[in-house]
Design an enzyme around this catalytic site. Structure first.
Site, PDB file in Angstrom:
ATOM      1  N   ARG A  12     -29.081 105.425 -85.132  1.00  0.00           N
ATOM      2  CA  ARG A  12     -28.875 104.329 -84.167  1.00  0.00           C
ATOM      3  C   ARG A  12     -28.369 104.904 -82.834  1.00  0.00           C
ATOM      4  NH1 ARG A  12     -25.373 102.443 -80.632  1.00  0.00           N
ATOM      5  NH2 ARG A  12     -23.634 102.584 -82.106  1.00  0.00           N
ATOM      6  N   ASP A  13     -27.111 105.334 -82.795  1.00  0.00           N
ATOM      7  CA  ASP A  13     -26.540 105.836 -81.534  1.00  0.00           C
ATOM      8  C   ASP A  13     -27.320 107.051 -81.049  1.00  0.00           C
ATOM      9  OD1 ASP A  13     -24.692 106.327 -79.413  1.00  0.00           O
ATOM     10  OD2 ASP A  13     -23.028 105.666 -80.648  1.00  0.00           O
ATOM     11  N   HIS A 210     -17.050 109.816 -78.858  1.00  0.00           N
ATOM     12  CA  HIS A 210     -18.092 110.663 -78.263  1.00  0.00           C
ATOM     13  C   HIS A 210     -17.430 111.942 -77.770  1.00  0.00           C
ATOM     14  CE1 HIS A 210     -21.803 108.161 -78.228  1.00  0.00           C
ATOM     15  NE2 HIS A 210     -20.904 107.227 -78.546  1.00  0.00           N
ATOM     16  N   CYS A 241     -24.879 106.108 -74.987  1.00  0.00           N
ATOM     17  CA  CYS A 241     -25.296 104.773 -74.557  1.00  0.00           C
ATOM     18  C   CYS A 241     -26.186 104.901 -73.324  1.00  0.00           C
ATOM     19  CB  CYS A 241     -24.072 103.921 -74.231  1.00  0.00           C
ATOM     20  SG  CYS A 241     -24.518 102.309 -73.575  1.00  0.00           S
TER      21      CYS A 241
HETATM   22  N1  COA Z   1     -33.956  91.398 -80.718  1.00  0.00           N
HETATM   23  C1  COA Z   1     -35.208  91.367 -80.206  1.00  0.00           C
HETATM   24  N2  COA Z   1     -35.503  90.849 -79.015  1.00  0.00           N
HETATM   25  C2  COA Z   1     -34.500  90.323 -78.304  1.00  0.00           C
HETATM   26  C3  COA Z   1     -33.184  90.320 -78.777  1.00  0.00           C
HETATM   27  C4  COA Z   1     -32.921  90.887 -80.032  1.00  0.00           C
HETATM   28  N3  COA Z   1     -31.699  90.946 -80.527  1.00  0.00           N
HETATM   29  N4  COA Z   1     -32.417  89.728 -77.850  1.00  0.00           N
HETATM   30  C5  COA Z   1     -33.205  89.379 -76.838  1.00  0.00           C
HETATM   31  N5  COA Z   1     -34.461  89.746 -77.118  1.00  0.00           N
HETATM   32  C6  COA Z   1     -35.643  89.568 -76.267  1.00  0.00           C
HETATM   33  C7  COA Z   1     -35.842  88.158 -75.890  1.00  0.00           C
HETATM   34  O1  COA Z   1     -36.614  87.486 -76.848  1.00  0.00           O
HETATM   35  C8  COA Z   1     -36.565  88.286 -74.567  1.00  0.00           C
HETATM   36  O2  COA Z   1     -37.892  88.635 -74.799  1.00  0.00           O
HETATM   37  P1  COA Z   1     -39.067  88.094 -73.841  1.00  0.00           P
HETATM   38  O3  COA Z   1     -38.807  88.716 -72.508  1.00  0.00           O
HETATM   39  O4  COA Z   1     -40.300  88.620 -74.502  1.00  0.00           O
HETATM   40  O5  COA Z   1     -38.931  86.623 -73.843  1.00  0.00           O
HETATM   41  C9  COA Z   1     -35.900  89.501 -73.947  1.00  0.00           C
HETATM   42  O6  COA Z   1     -35.380  90.260 -75.045  1.00  0.00           O
HETATM   43  C10 COA Z   1     -34.747  89.153 -73.018  1.00  0.00           C
HETATM   44  O7  COA Z   1     -33.884  88.259 -73.691  1.00  0.00           O
HETATM   45  P2  COA Z   1     -32.559  87.638 -73.077  1.00  0.00           P
HETATM   46  O8  COA Z   1     -31.935  86.734 -74.053  1.00  0.00           O
HETATM   47  O9  COA Z   1     -32.862  87.118 -71.687  1.00  0.00           O
HETATM   48  O10 COA Z   1     -31.650  88.862 -73.027  1.00  0.00           O
HETATM   49  P3  COA Z   1     -31.223  89.763 -71.835  1.00  0.00           P
HETATM   50  O11 COA Z   1     -32.367  90.198 -71.018  1.00  0.00           O
HETATM   51  O12 COA Z   1     -30.072  89.132 -71.167  1.00  0.00           O
HETATM   52  O13 COA Z   1     -30.712  91.046 -72.663  1.00  0.00           O
HETATM   53  C11 COA Z   1     -29.709  91.917 -74.624  1.00  0.00           C
HETATM   54  C12 COA Z   1     -29.566  91.012 -73.446  1.00  0.00           C
HETATM   55  C13 COA Z   1     -28.349  92.167 -75.206  1.00  0.00           C
HETATM   56  C14 COA Z   1     -30.584  91.243 -75.654  1.00  0.00           C
HETATM   57  C15 COA Z   1     -30.400  93.223 -74.224  1.00  0.00           C
HETATM   58  O14 COA Z   1     -29.815  93.712 -73.061  1.00  0.00           O
HETATM   59  C16 COA Z   1     -30.307  94.263 -75.311  1.00  0.00           C
HETATM   60  O15 COA Z   1     -30.840  94.130 -76.402  1.00  0.00           O
HETATM   61  N6  COA Z   1     -29.676  95.356 -75.001  1.00  0.00           N
HETATM   62  C17 COA Z   1     -29.527  96.471 -75.891  1.00  0.00           C
HETATM   63  C18 COA Z   1     -28.185  97.048 -75.712  1.00  0.00           C
HETATM   64  C19 COA Z   1     -28.017  98.267 -76.555  1.00  0.00           C
HETATM   65  O16 COA Z   1     -28.540  98.423 -77.632  1.00  0.00           O
HETATM   66  N7  COA Z   1     -27.241  99.217 -76.005  1.00  0.00           N
HETATM   67  C20 COA Z   1     -26.969 100.445 -76.634  1.00  0.00           C
HETATM   68  C21 COA Z   1     -26.090 100.324 -77.808  1.00  0.00           C
HETATM   69  S1  COA Z   1     -24.389 100.124 -77.438  1.00  0.00           S
HETATM   70 ZN    ZN Z   2     -21.534 105.329 -79.329  1.00  0.00          ZN
END
Ligand code: COA
Ligand code: ZN
Length: 313
Positions: A12-13, A210, A241
């Site tokens: 994952r990370d 980290h 991240c």
């Molecule tokens: N799984 C799959 N798709 C997801 C989702 C999830 N958990 N959450 C949101 N989405 C999709 C939505 O369906 C949407 O898709 P579309 O554009 O096809 O309609 C798109 O992502 C944007 O969704 P929205 O609710 O507007 O979210 P956002 O753009 O504000 O993003 C997060 C917020 C949190 C969902 C997004 O930034 C994210 O997943 N980030 C990952 C962070 C991460 O893993 N960081 C590293 C680890 S710490």
């Molecule tokens: Zn981490």
């Protein structure tokens, strides 16, 4: 007797930040190898937006494809309700909710402030607890930037403790204190761990370090001396991240296991099997890893004595 619980986070990370996509069947092969090493938990993947983290777009296939072993909990990172629903459908043992302790990192990473994350979590907890497969699922929450934020600098201990208390009030069962960009030092770690354990003595805390500034193992030791027995760590020291500038790898699992075993703390992990799994990584990710013991060998490694020239008489 095993004294520590180690949660492996490399798939994952680690894989979330790699330049290349690790094929699904390779992820599954690695997780299956890790499951056989005695690790307590494996954070297999994350159910996040595939646009945000394309490398983990195969989360459902990964969870469906791995072998499940009794005693090895499978957890996944989840930021929102959609992620929790996907995780529940996949049949995981644990959901690891993620939020930031600082507003700026919360917005950069998740597009949510801590307050907005907490509001999502209230909803997630009710979704999980009313779901047919949700009753036995353990809910952990990871608090990113608990030891400092790359945008804001110091995060006050009182703020972190307040967030822990709000998470526990919501019904979260475990909390991970995460040093997302390696800003923590051992004195700070001791102080936060002691305060957290004094205030919430029955809460299972996990520490997530980290090694960005070379203090990862020193911080883990400080946490253990303060009474912490659960650690996140990443095989080979992969990790980081993508939404935190300057982030680099987690504390390395095999180096952490090696250190604790050397000082007589039992981890329950087969270090040789872990080192064999770590040796698979360079081919999977296409580069060397920061792990040290995999290169140097364990401290009890002995080299053949070189043949020296006879001294002249
Ligand atoms: N799984 C799959 N798709 C997801 C989702 C999830 N958990 N959450 C949101 N989405 C999709 C939505 O369906 C949407 O898709 P579309 O554009 O096809 O309609 C798109 O992502 C944007 O969704 P929205 O609710 O507007 O979210 P956002 O753009 O504000 O993003 C997060 C917020 C949190 C969902 C997004 O930034 C994210 O997943 N980030 C990952 C962070 C991460 O893993 N960081 C590293 C680890 S710490
Ligand atoms: Zn981490």
């Amino acid at each position: 007797m095993t004294q520590l619980q180690i949660n492996e986070v490399a798939t994952r990370d680690g894989f979330q930040v790699e330049a290349t996509f690790v094929p699904t069947e390779e992820k599954i092969r690695l997780i299956d190898a890790l499951s056989a090493t005695g690790l307590a938990r494996i954070e297999a993947t994350s159910f996040v937006s595939p646009k945000a983290i394309p490398n983990l777009r195969d989360a459902a296939e990964v969870v469906a494809g791995i072998q499940r072993r009794p005693g090895v909990g499978i957890t996944v990172l989840v930021p929102n309700v959609k992620g929790a629903e996907r995780a529940l459908a996949s049949g995981v043992d644990e959901i690891n909710l993620v939020m930031s302790a600082s507003d700026s990192h919360g917005r950069a990473n998740l597009r949510m402030t801590p307050e907005q994350s907490l509001a999502q979590y209230a909803e997630i907890l009710s979704v999980v607890r009313s779901h047919p497969q949700g009753s036995g699922v353990f809910i952990n929450a990871s608090l990113s930037t608990s030891f400092g934020c790359p945008f804001e600098g110091k995060v006050p201990q009182a703020r972190v403790l307040k967030l822990v208390s709000r998470l526990l009030e919501l019904g979260v069962e475990g909390v991970s204190l995460c040093d997302t960009t390696g800003m923590a030092n051992p004195a700070q770690v001791a102080s936060l761990c002691e305060a957290a354990l004094a205030r919430f003595p029955s809460a299972p805390f996990t520490l997530h370090f980290h090694n960005t500034r070379g203090m990862g193992l020193a911080n883990a030791l400080a946490a253990w001396q303060a009474g912490i027995i659960r650690f996140d760590a990443s095989l080979g020291g992969l990790g980081g991240c993508p939404f935190a500038p300057g982030a680099t790898g987690n504390v390395c699992t095999e180096d952490l296991v090696h250190m604790f075993e050397q000082i007589g703390v039992s981890t329950g992990v087969d270090l040789d099997a872990l080192l064999a799994a770590s040796a698979m990584l360079p081919e999977l990710v296409g580069h060397d890893t920061p792990g040290q013991v995999v290169k140097a060998g364990k401290a009890d490694r002995r080299y053949p004595m070189p043949i020296l020239d006879q001294p002249q008489r």
